[in-house]
Structures are given as structure tokens and as C-alpha cells.
Design an enzyme around this catalytic site. Structure first.
Site, PDB file in Angstrom:
ATOM      1  CE  LYS A  22      29.167  35.932  35.968  1.00  0.00           C
ATOM      2  NZ  LYS A  22      30.633  35.712  36.007  1.00  0.00           N
ATOM      3  CG  ASN A  23      30.941  35.538  32.189  1.00  0.00           C
ATOM      4  OD1 ASN A  23      31.028  36.192  33.243  1.00  0.00           O
ATOM      5  ND2 ASN A  23      30.882  34.232  32.177  1.00  0.00           N
ATOM      6  NE  ARG A  92      39.613  33.515  38.629  1.00  0.00           N
ATOM      7  CZ  ARG A  92      40.923  33.539  38.880  1.00  0.00           C
ATOM      8  NH1 ARG A  92      41.321  33.689  40.112  1.00  0.00           N
ATOM      9  NH2 ARG A  92      41.795  33.457  37.903  1.00  0.00           N
ATOM     10  CB  CYS A 116      38.169  31.047  42.503  1.00  0.00           C
ATOM     11  SG  CYS A 116      37.597  30.044  41.158  1.00  0.00           S
ATOM     12  NE  ARG A 121      38.536  30.744  37.057  1.00  0.00           N
ATOM     13  CZ  ARG A 121      37.405  31.459  37.154  1.00  0.00           C
ATOM     14  NH1 ARG A 121      36.744  31.471  38.272  1.00  0.00           N
ATOM     15  NH2 ARG A 121      36.993  32.193  36.144  1.00  0.00           N
ATOM     16  N   PRO A 122      45.146  30.228  36.950  1.00  0.00           N
ATOM     17  CG  PRO A 122      46.789  28.987  35.886  1.00  0.00           C
ATOM     18  CD  PRO A 122      45.469  28.850  36.580  1.00  0.00           C
ATOM     19  CB  VAL A 123      46.378  35.552  35.081  1.00  0.00           C
ATOM     20  CG1 VAL A 123      44.951  35.546  35.610  1.00  0.00           C
ATOM     21  CG2 VAL A 123      47.353  35.974  36.185  1.00  0.00           C
ATOM     22  CG  ASP A 124      49.829  30.617  32.624  1.00  0.00           C
ATOM     23  OD1 ASP A 124      48.748  30.440  33.223  1.00  0.00           O
ATOM     24  OD2 ASP A 124      50.156  29.938  31.635  1.00  0.00           O
ATOM     25  CD  GLN A 125      48.743  30.492  28.257  1.00  0.00           C
ATOM     26  OE1 GLN A 125      48.884  30.751  27.070  1.00  0.00           O
ATOM     27  NE2 GLN A 125      49.587  29.749  28.948  1.00  0.00           N
ATOM     28  CG  ASP A 304      30.309  29.354  32.824  1.00  0.00           C
ATOM     29  OD1 ASP A 304      30.492  30.459  32.287  1.00  0.00           O
ATOM     30  OD2 ASP A 304      31.176  28.776  33.495  1.00  0.00           O
ATOM     31  CB  ILE A 326      36.751  24.122  31.358  1.00  0.00           C
ATOM     32  CG1 ILE A 326      36.102  23.844  30.000  1.00  0.00           C
ATOM     33  CG2 ILE A 326      37.347  25.532  31.429  1.00  0.00           C
ATOM     34  CD1 ILE A 326      36.990  24.042  28.792  1.00  0.00           C
ATOM     35  NE  ARG A 396      31.215  36.561  42.256  1.00  0.00           N
ATOM     36  CZ  ARG A 396      32.504  36.246  42.171  1.00  0.00           C
ATOM     37  NH1 ARG A 396      33.022  35.358  43.000  1.00  0.00           N
ATOM     38  NH2 ARG A 396      33.265  36.787  41.261  1.00  0.00           N
TER      39      ARG A 396
HETATM   40  C1  EPZ Z   1      35.711  32.773  31.844  1.00  0.00           C
HETATM   41  O1  EPZ Z   1      36.624  32.568  32.902  1.00  0.00           O
HETATM   42  C2  EPZ Z   1      34.363  33.016  32.496  1.00  0.00           C
HETATM   43  N1  EPZ Z   1      34.430  34.228  33.323  1.00  0.00           N
HETATM   44  C3  EPZ Z   1      33.968  31.806  33.342  1.00  0.00           C
HETATM   45  O2  EPZ Z   1      32.660  32.045  33.851  1.00  0.00           O
HETATM   46  C4  EPZ Z   1      33.935  30.582  32.436  1.00  0.00           C
HETATM   47  O3  EPZ Z   1      33.648  29.443  33.221  1.00  0.00           O
HETATM   48  C5  EPZ Z   1      35.288  30.403  31.743  1.00  0.00           C
HETATM   49  O4  EPZ Z   1      35.627  31.605  31.019  1.00  0.00           O
HETATM   50  C6  EPZ Z   1      35.279  29.249  30.757  1.00  0.00           C
HETATM   51  O5  EPZ Z   1      34.291  29.451  29.785  1.00  0.00           O
HETATM   52  C7  EPZ Z   1      34.355  35.433  32.708  1.00  0.00           C
HETATM   53  O6  EPZ Z   1      34.265  35.536  31.499  1.00  0.00           O
HETATM   54  C8  EPZ Z   1      34.402  36.640  33.598  1.00  0.00           C
HETATM   55  P1  EPZ Z   1      39.512  30.649  31.018  1.00  0.00           P
HETATM   56  P2  EPZ Z   1      38.208  32.569  32.578  1.00  0.00           P
HETATM   57  O7  EPZ Z   1      40.665  31.586  31.075  1.00  0.00           O
HETATM   58  O8  EPZ Z   1      38.490  33.464  31.434  1.00  0.00           O
HETATM   59  C9  EPZ Z   1      43.181  27.891  32.262  1.00  0.00           C
HETATM   60  C10 EPZ Z   1      30.963  32.052  35.458  1.00  0.00           C
HETATM   61  O9  EPZ Z   1      30.433  31.133  36.066  1.00  0.00           O
HETATM   62  N2  EPZ Z   1      44.009  29.119  32.162  1.00  0.00           N
HETATM   63  O10 EPZ Z   1      38.796  30.462  29.724  1.00  0.00           O
HETATM   64  O11 EPZ Z   1      38.913  32.793  33.868  1.00  0.00           O
HETATM   65  C11 EPZ Z   1      42.154  27.962  33.379  1.00  0.00           C
HETATM   66  O12 EPZ Z   1      42.737  27.559  34.608  1.00  0.00           O
HETATM   67  C12 EPZ Z   1      32.458  32.078  35.269  1.00  0.00           C
HETATM   68  O13 EPZ Z   1      30.352  33.007  34.904  1.00  0.00           O
HETATM   69  C13 EPZ Z   1      45.371  29.045  32.430  1.00  0.00           C
HETATM   70  O14 EPZ Z   1      45.896  27.978  32.768  1.00  0.00           O
HETATM   71  O15 EPZ Z   1      38.443  31.065  32.119  1.00  0.00           O
HETATM   72  C14 EPZ Z   1      41.080  27.008  32.903  1.00  0.00           C
HETATM   73  O16 EPZ Z   1      41.472  25.687  33.234  1.00  0.00           O
HETATM   74  C15 EPZ Z   1      33.138  30.945  36.018  1.00  0.00           C
HETATM   75  N3  EPZ Z   1      46.128  30.173  32.323  1.00  0.00           N
HETATM   76  C16 EPZ Z   1      41.118  27.173  31.382  1.00  0.00           C
HETATM   77  O17 EPZ Z   1      42.389  27.777  31.074  1.00  0.00           O
HETATM   78  C17 EPZ Z   1      45.587  31.380  31.957  1.00  0.00           C
HETATM   79  O18 EPZ Z   1      46.343  32.379  31.852  1.00  0.00           O
HETATM   80  C18 EPZ Z   1      40.010  28.072  30.819  1.00  0.00           C
HETATM   81  O19 EPZ Z   1      39.987  29.240  31.599  1.00  0.00           O
HETATM   82  C19 EPZ Z   1      44.200  31.440  31.699  1.00  0.00           C
HETATM   83  C20 EPZ Z   1      43.437  30.306  31.801  1.00  0.00           C
END
Ligand code: EPZ
Length: 423
Positions: A22-23, A92, A116, A121-125, A304, A326, A396
Site C-alpha cells: 500500500k505504502n 492523508r 487522524c 501528523r502535520p505536513v510542515d516538513q 506499523d 513515532i 484501507r
Molecule cells: C508513513 O506515514 C506511512 N504512510 C505510515 O503508514 C507509517 O506509519 C509512517 O510513514 C511511519 O513509518 C504512508 O506511507 C502512506 P511520517 P507518514 O511523515 O509519512 C512527524 C499505515 O499504517 N511529521 O514518516 O505520514 C509525524 O507527525 C500508515 O500504513 C511532522 O512532524 O509518517 C510523525 O510523528 C500509518 N511533520 C513522524 O514525523 C511532517 O511534515 C513520522 O511521520 C511530517 C511528519
């Protein structure tokens, strides 16, 4: 809402074919926006999130043909670079259209994903990295309004390792003017699979699989053929199911080396696992030992798989701590597991699990994708019937899990709400 009815106490045996990841599929579908030629995919999993992503791309003008796990995506006529709230709020990962839309069209209007169940799960980065590449970004009325004549290469160090953040910036960089360096990049295999597709489309990327990606931007990309990698989390989920319920199962079409941390922990729990090139055989005929788990970025133990391991520890001999580093709220399955007779307490990001000799079936509620999988695993080894409600969460990310489990001997059936009873 559909439920899964599980009669526990049966061991599992036989073979399971693992679906595409999926990912990996989600960012790869978005990458097809980058070319005005068809991208042809194989091994795309049949999941709700994939169907949602396809709907999002088609309302932009993407032309898609699907047949089983094959999918052909043609972005030649994309003319609506907008990701509306109605679709983004259900998934998301829709944020992954931001980088490719900006890179190819110079404009993108993408709804901010809401929070969620597992965290803010912000997207600031994502936003900060695109701004470093010259994008003008405004946040207004719940939307990200992004504009860029042509993105410029930049040297970006993300504050933390982010999987979709790395993927968004990678897809933006491949068409940017000049060189982009992504430091602190995510090393998850799904990021590597996306990178391999981009290279097949004509992108220039060095450092694939490492935490430092170096991209030389090109003028345009062309179509390509690509087979999506196997889903390591689906495979890990089935490994945990056999470890908890007992039995002898072979998983086909997997990539064992992407599961090293999970396999190592399962062996520590007393599970026998044989590894082939593209298969895994898992055997278990006794109660597992409790195993301490601490989630971290790849290649360490994946977040996960945390919920699934919590279910395993719930019936193990001894006690263990599960530390989630995480996400800030990824213990929603704990209260539901306790309804099944588990003994788990939580303090901050640490769960303390005391293994019980048996769980007892009950009605429980799924709260998020991997929590659902955890409840199914617990139901497989609980005494009596477990009814898992709200399994749209499960759908999902798992391709017909009940069919796969039934084929290896589990007593699982989908109870559709609208059917008013047994499905
Ligand atoms: C991906 O989510 C996966 N989803 C998630 O899988 C997975 O749990 C996660 O990576 C961690 O491995 C997909 O790939 C579609 P992150 P993602 O950005 O990219 C913080 C599942 O069950 N962060 O690596 O959203 C964030 O809050 C799903 O299949 C910021 O603060 O995760 C978290 O604490 C659930 N700002 C940490 O970083 C940002 O701009 C890691 O999040 C981005 C992230």
C-alpha cells in the site's frame, strides 16, 4: 458498518500470497502525474486507499485503466491540479500529489489533511522543503495554495525522518532546475520503490536506500513499466497471526530482507522462521515468550507492526514493554485488547504488557488500520467469538484479509451491516 466475526482457537496452515505494498503504491500512483505518457504498473493491491487515490487523480484528469493488479495511468490530459477536502479527509496520503503537481504544472491546491486517530501528523516538513525549492505557499481556508514557475534544486535537511515528506520532496526534485540534496531522508523500502520507478521514468537519483538522496533535475520524464514491491507490513501481520494462533504457514511473493527487525523479534519470541528469496515459512506450536519492542524508523522495528506485536505479547509468557516513538497516539488498540482479557497499562509512549494464558472473545471496535489488524490477531487466539466492528479501517490497508485467513484455516467471516446478519 461491516464487522468481522472470528471464532478463535484454530491453528493456521497453508500458503498466503502477499499483495503489493500500500505504502509504495500510493506515492507511485502520484508519480504518474509527472509524465505526459502512460505509467504501467503491476502488483497494485486492491485496497480502499488505492481506490481513493485513483479517484483523486481521475478528478484531476488522469486517465486510468485497471485490470486485476495491473494499472495503466496516463496524465497527459490532467488539467485540474486540485485535491479537494472531501477526498483528502478520507486519506492523508493525498498530500503526496502536492510535489508532483508543483513539479509538472507549477501550481497545486491541496486540502490540508486533518488529524487522524494516531496523531496530529502535520505536513510542515513537506511545505518547508518545497519553499526551499522556491515554491510560494499560502495556507488559507484549510487548503495549501502552492505556486512555482519552476522549482529550483536545494539542499534540504528535514527536522525528523518523514516517509511521505521524503517522497513528496523527491517527486518535486526530479523536475526541478539543478541539484537537490535530501538529507535525513527516510530509508523505508517503499521510498526506494518510488525512486526506482522515477529512475525508470528518466529521473536522475543517487543514494537510493540511504538517508541522503541526490537528485539532478531533468526537463521532463517519460512513461515506464513498474512492479510494486510486496507489502512488508501485510507479511509481518501474517507472521504475527501464526505466532499468536500457532501453525505452519508459507508466505509467497515477499521480500524477507525488508522484514529483518520483525523476523528477529519473532525469533526472540520463540517462532521458527525460514527465509527464501521470495518466501517465508513461519511455524509455531507453543506459547510465545513476551518480547520488548521499541518502534523506530527503517530498518529498525516499524511502527506499523507495533499493534500487531502488542496482540502477540498479550498472550505471551512473561511481561514486556512496547515503546512507540513515532506517533503520539498509537495505543488506541490497548483498551480494545483489554476488553478481550489482555493486561496492558499505558504510561506516555510506553505500554506495559503482562501476557495472559488466554483471551476471551468479545465485541471490539477498530480505531485505525493497524489497530484493526491487532484485534483480528487477538480474535484468532481468543476463546469463543470475537466481533471486530468498523473494519472499514482494515479494508484501507489489507486486501481481503478474511479470505486469506480463511484459506489457511481460520474461522473468520464478514458480517455486512446492510445484510443484517451473516455474510
Ligand atoms: C508513513 O506515514 C506511512 N504512510 C505510515 O503508514 C507509517 O506509519 C509512517 O510513514 C511511519 O513509518 C504512508 O506511507 C502512506 P511520517 P507518514 O511523515 O509519512 C512527524 C499505515 O499504517 N511529521 O514518516 O505520514 C509525524 O507527525 C500508515 O500504513 C511532522 O512532524 O509518517 C510523525 O510523528 C500509518 N511533520 C513522524 O514525523 C511532517 O511534515 C513520522 O511521520 C511530517 C511528519
Amino acid at each position: 458498518m461491516d464487522k468481522l466475526a472470528i471464532e478463535g482457537g484454530r491453528t493456521l496452515s497453508g500458503e498466503v500470497r502477499i499483495s503489493g505494498a500500500k505504502n509504495a503504491a500510493l506515492p507511485i500512483l502520484c508519480a504518474s502525474l509527472l509524465a505526459a505518457e502512460p505509467v504501467n504498473l503491476e502488483n497494485v493491491p486492491d485496497l480502499k486507499d488505492v481506490r481513493t487515490m485513483l479517484a483523486l487523480l481521475e478528478q484531476m484528469g488522469m486517465r486510468a485503466e485497471t485490470s486485476g493488479g495491473a494499472m495503466s495511468l496516463d496524465a497527459t490530459h490532467v488539467d485540474n491540479p486540485v485535491a479537494p477536502y472531501e477526498l483528502v479527509k478520507t486519506m492523508r496520503a493525498s498530500i503526496l500529489v502536492l510535489g508532483p503537481l508543483l513539479a509538472r504544472f507549477g501550481t497545486a491546491t491541496v486540502s490540508l489533511p486533518g488529524g487522524c486517530a494516531i496523531g496530529a501528523r502535520p505536513v510542515d516538513q513537506h511545505i518547508r522543503g518545497l519553499q526551499a525549492m522556491g515554491a510560494h505557499i499560502e495556507l488559507a481556508h484549510g487548503y495549501i495554495e502552492a505556486r512555482a514557475t519552476r522549482l529550483k534544486g536545494a539542499h534540504i535537511v528535514t527536522d525528523m525522518i518523514t516517509v511521505t515528506g521524503t517522497e513528496n520532496l523527491l517527486m518535486a526534485a526530479v523536475l526541478a532546475d539543478g541539484e537537490t540534496v535530501l538529507e535525513n531522508a527516510a530509508r523505508e523500502p517503499e521510498v526506494g520503490d518510488l525512486a526506482h520507478l522515477l529512475v525508470a521514468m528518466g529521473a536522475k537519483i543517487d543514494g537510493i536506500g540511504t538517508d541522503r538522496l541526490v537528485i539532478q533535475g531533468v526537463e521532463k520524464l517519460h512513461g515506464a513499466y513498474h512492479t510494486v514491491i510486496a507489502d512488508r507490513i501485510e507479511a509481518g501481520t501474517f507472521l504475527c497471526a501464526v505466532a499468536a494462533a500457532g501453525g505452519d504457514v508459507t508466505l509467497r511473493q515477499v521480500r524477507p530482507h525488508t522484514l529483518d527487525a520483525v523476523i528477529s523479534k519473532l525469533r526472540e519470541a520463540g517462532v521458527t522462521i525460514e527465509e527464501g528469496d521470495d518466501w517465508l515459512r513461519v511455524r509455531m506450536n507453543r506459547r510465545p515468550h513476551a518480547v520488548a519492542v521499541r518502534t523506530s524508523e527503517y530498518p529498525a522495528f516499524p511502527t506499523d507492526m507495533q499493534a500487531q506485536f502488542m496482540a502477540l505479547n498479550a498472550i505471551a509468557k512473561g511481561s514486556a514493554q512496547v515503546v512507540e516513538t513515532i506517533f503520539e497516539n498509537r495505543f488506541m488498540h490497548v483498551q480494545e485488547l483489554n476488553r478481550l482479557g489482555a493486561h496492558i497499562t499505558v504510561d506516555g509512549n510506553t505500554a506495559f504488557v503482562t501476557g495472559m494464558p488466554a483471551l476471551s472473545g468479545a465485541t471490539v471496535m477498530a480505531t485505525d488500520l493497524r489497530a484493526s489488524a491487532s484485534l483480528v490477531i487477538a480474535g484468532l487466539c481468543a476463546q469463543g467469538e470475537t466481533l471486530v466492528d468498523r473494519i472499514y479501517h482494515l479494508d484501507r490497508g489489507y486486501d481481503r484479509m478474511e479470505d486469506k485467513l480463511t484459506r489457511i484455516g481460520a474461522n473468520v467471516r464478514r458480517v455486512s451491516a446492510n445484510a443484517g446478519g451473516r455474510a
